[in-house]
Design a protein around this motif. Structure first.
Motif, PDB file in Angstrom:
ATOM      1  N   MET A  63       0.850  -1.194   0.000  1.00 21.33           N
ATOM      2  CA  MET A  63       0.000   0.000   0.000  1.00 21.33           C
ATOM      3  C   MET A  63       0.882   1.239   0.000  1.00 21.33           C
ATOM      4  O   MET A  63       1.862   1.312   0.733  1.00 21.33           O
ATOM      5  N   SER A  64       0.556   2.224  -0.829  1.00 21.78           N
ATOM      6  CA  SER A  64       1.412   3.395  -0.965  1.00 21.78           C
ATOM      7  C   SER A  64       1.272   4.321   0.235  1.00 21.78           C
ATOM      8  O   SER A  64       0.309   4.252   0.999  1.00 21.78           O
TER       9      SER A  64
ATOM     10  N   HIS B  55       0.544   7.282   0.048  1.00 23.44           N
ATOM     11  CA  HIS B  55      -0.505   8.251  -0.238  1.00 23.44           C
ATOM     12  C   HIS B  55      -1.899   7.672  -0.019  1.00 23.44           C
ATOM     13  O   HIS B  55      -2.887   8.357  -0.223  1.00 23.44           O
ATOM     14  N   SER B  56      -1.993   6.426   0.382  1.00 26.92           N
ATOM     15  CA  SER B  56      -3.292   5.781   0.553  1.00 26.92           C
ATOM     16  C   SER B  56      -4.096   6.483   1.644  1.00 26.92           C
ATOM     17  O   SER B  56      -3.590   6.772   2.728  1.00 26.92           O
TER      18      SER B  56
ATOM     19  N   THR C  95      -8.189   6.727   3.546  1.00 30.32           N
ATOM     20  CA  THR C  95      -9.373   5.919   3.843  1.00 30.32           C
ATOM     21  C   THR C  95     -10.480   6.773   4.421  1.00 30.32           C
ATOM     22  O   THR C  95     -10.242   7.628   5.292  1.00 30.32           O
TER      23      THR C  95
ATOM     24  N   THR D  18      -4.531   5.853   5.689  1.00 29.14           N
ATOM     25  CA  THR D  18      -4.941   4.457   5.810  1.00 29.14           C
ATOM     26  C   THR D  18      -4.289   3.769   7.003  1.00 29.14           C
ATOM     27  O   THR D  18      -4.916   2.920   7.652  1.00 29.14           O
TER      28      THR D  18
ATOM     29  N   PHE E 209      -7.453  12.584  -2.699  1.00 29.73           N
ATOM     30  CA  PHE E 209      -6.348  11.733  -3.133  1.00 29.73           C
ATOM     31  C   PHE E 209      -5.342  12.564  -3.928  1.00 29.73           C
ATOM     32  O   PHE E 209      -5.726  13.430  -4.721  1.00 29.73           O
TER      33      PHE E 209
ATOM     34  N   GLY F 137      -6.667   6.539  -9.961  1.00 31.54           N
ATOM     35  CA  GLY F 137      -6.442   5.628  -8.845  1.00 31.54           C
ATOM     36  C   GLY F 137      -7.538   4.592  -8.747  1.00 31.54           C
ATOM     37  O   GLY F 137      -8.360   4.413  -9.657  1.00 31.54           O
TER      38      GLY F 137
ATOM     39  N   ASP G 212      -6.214   4.235  -3.337  1.00 28.30           N
ATOM     40  CA  ASP G 212      -4.793   3.902  -3.466  1.00 28.30           C
ATOM     41  C   ASP G 212      -4.501   3.664  -4.939  1.00 28.30           C
ATOM     42  O   ASP G 212      -5.381   3.781  -5.795  1.00 28.30           O
ATOM     43  N   GLN G 213      -3.276   3.290  -5.233  1.00 23.80           N
ATOM     44  CA  GLN G 213      -2.913   2.800  -6.552  1.00 23.80           C
ATOM     45  C   GLN G 213      -2.952   1.278  -6.515  1.00 23.80           C
ATOM     46  O   GLN G 213      -2.492   0.672  -5.544  1.00 23.80           O
TER      47      GLN G 213
END
Length: 292
Positions: free
Chosen positions: A1-2, A4-5, A7, A16, A84, A89, A119-120
């Motif tokens: 998980m990046s 930048h994620s 939630t 996240t 985001f 994404g 996320d990506q």
């Protein structure tokens, strides 16, 4: 998980790694919940209402009450996309049964949890866009409809995970699951198409295939482009004898197949795939704006 994620969890927008649910959530304990995977391009969710409708039908099928309306879920997704950092994404939208006492019975679960993660998404075979993915036919069978209907997009993917493990051990990119009758159902996270003599074929949902959003779009695009399509039972022979084969899904988008059980396909990417891939990209441009 990046890193930048982000939630959205029950009304809160969080990094996240800060988002938590109770360990006695029945989604975690028993896979009791439903989900959707949603792509967004240029900060616009692609075919969002179709995804939300499928989410509601899945929830209804397992007697799970989603605590937000469709309009409210739409607003959640839009807020998440706005927050985001990237224009494109992937969002995983989940509704779990919620926290409850140990034991399968869901009646004492207090309140469903609604979770959306942006996320990506990197599929293992994304690099095979031109070379093509290598497939195998798994020994793991798709659960029958009287066990778990394939139209329910539930949080329990263990059946598919076992097939994916088998593909990993075999050193290939993806596994195809057959149904109890030995006919082609789907991949571990994607629908399957073959081309033979210019006809586009795919298993019907009654064979164990998920009612894929991308699957439906590909059938629409093919018919609009004058490509003959047919939803019908397919055997392993039909995979081996195909002129082309490709996979579709929200995560996968469109992925050409190079080989199945070490048998090279005659064409990869094939002419039908190329036409449909261009039409797919044009649809994204029209519905989400701009060129890609």
């Amino acid at each position: 998980m990046s890193t930048h994620s982000i939630t959205w969890l029950n009304g809160q927008l969080l990094s996240t790694d800060q988002a938590v649910v109770p360990v006695n959530d029945h989604g975690l304990l028993y896979g009791d919940g439903v989900f959707e995977g949603i792509r967004f391009y240029r900060r616009r969710a692609f075919r969002l209402q179709r995804h939300l409708q499928r989410l509601r039908l899945s929830a209804r099928a397992i007697a799970l009450e989603i605590p937000l309306s469709t309009d409210e879920l739409t607003a959640v997704i839009e807020r998440l996309i706005d927050a985001f950092p990237d224009d494109d994404g992937y969002i995983r939208l989940m509704v779990t049964r919620g926290a409850g006492p140990l034991g399968l019975n869901p009646k004492n679960c207090s309140q469903p949890n609604v979770i959306a993660i942006a996320d990506q998404l990197t599929m293992i075979y994304i690099d095979q866009q031109q070379a093509g993915a290598r497939l195998m036919v798994s020994s793991v069978r798709r659960l029958p409809a009287d066990g778990l209907d394939s139209r329910i997009k539930s949080l329990n993917y263990l059946n598919h995970i076992l097939a994916k493990i088998e593909a990993n051990h075999a050193g290939v990119d993806e596994a195809i699951l057959l149904n109890a009758q030995g006919r082609v159902a789907e991949g571990t996270a994607d629908n399957v198409f073959t081309v033979r003599n210019g006809r586009l074929l795919t298993p019907s949902c009654s064979e164990g295939a998920l009612e894929g959003i991308t699957r439906a779009l590909v059938l629409e695009l093919a018919q609009a482009d004058g490509i003959e399509t047919c939803e019908q039972p397919l055997g392993v022979y039909d995979l081996y004898a195909a002129d082309e084969c490709f996979l579709t899904g929200t995560g996968a988008e469109l992925i050409p197949v190079a080989s199945i059980d070490c048998r090279l396909l005659p064409s990869c990417p094939g002419p039908v795939f190329r036409r449909l891939q261009l039409a797919f990209q044009r649809t994204i441009a029209v519905e989400c704006g701009g060129e890609r």
